[in-house]
Design an enzyme around this catalytic site. Sequence first.
Site, short mmCIF file in Angstrom:
data_model
loop_
_atom_site.label_atom_id
_atom_site.label_comp_id
_atom_site.label_asym_id
_atom_site.label_seq_id
_atom_site.Cartn_x
_atom_site.Cartn_y
_atom_site.Cartn_z
N ASP A 236 0.89 -1.22 -0.14
CA ASP A 236 0.03 0.04 0.01
C ASP A 236 0.96 1.33 -0.08
OD1 ASP A 236 -2.88 1.09 0.81
OD2 ASP A 236 -1.41 2.35 1.99
N GLU B 155 -4.67 2.48 -4.18
CA GLU B 155 -3.14 2.25 -4.10
C GLU B 155 -2.67 1.07 -3.68
OE1 GLU B 155 -4.75 4.52 -0.57
OE2 GLU B 155 -5.36 4.14 -2.73
#
Length: 316
Positions: free
Chosen positions: A191, A235
């Site tokens: 992430d 993301e």
Amino acid sequence: MSENNSPKKTSENSDATTLVNRQDLQILKEKELELAKNVGACLMIVRGTPQGHRFMLNATEMTIGRDPTVEISISDSKISRKHAVIRLAEEGVTLTDLGSANGTEINGKPLNPHETVVLQKNDTIALGGETRLEFLPAGEVKTLDMGEFSSAVNTDGLTGIFNKRYLIQALENEFKRAKAMRTALSVIFVDLDHFKKVNDNFGHAAGDFVLKEFANLLKNTFVRPRDLFARYGGEEFVLLLSNTSGDAGMVIAEKIRAAIESNPFIFEGKRLPVTSSLGLAELSEKYGTADDFLKAADASLYQSKQSGRNRVTRAS
């Protein structure tokens, strides 16, 4: 006078455009045929999951079944573990039913147990349940076309890597294969830290740049031929490491973290601050499903974020 000439000019322009279009189409067709010469025979899933997937027939003998260890493994409960076998013989590509529980059909005609047939172009193979395969011999343009279709369906439009849809399907197969063959398998959840701030402070174009730059960095530096790299959403990304222990996976994860931190993400002359948090899980008996396995890596990622970000955490 000009009114009389106008239709003639339009007609001439139209004829010229048609000629150019025909020439372009002919050139494209010739290019496709040239590319197709290098494409081998394949079986393509025309009904079932994942639709459009191609199994290239690149070995002299390949078994079809739901067993994760066979060469052509298809997740369908109605297919026998070892359902049929494909052979590249002198007379052509043959298919032999292996005494399957729910039978095999070629173009709607049932095969007898252990019966062998020579496959012909566009033959449809029904394997017990809903799964249907189409046989395409070597040199078929359609193989190229369906490869593009499959690629489009399974690829993330922004980054060009695999998408979540493909990841989930592939993870299920790799999970079963690794369990059956008792081989190592690790998964890394990644992430990008505080990604919302990149969008808020520099704009969404900058955010898109970071995602593409990040994906290219990992794809070109850390993803090996047997690994699978996909965008999970937003993301978040997942890297599935084939034949990789947890210890080896941690080394790779730490290298990824360090590479992202040191990489100059420069957008419109400005260096964007980018770091990442990672979570890793290693396949073990405690994970009953592929989903459990992936959730363990996700939970480790969450722990990395809770502990201050820009770090790697391994599932215990």
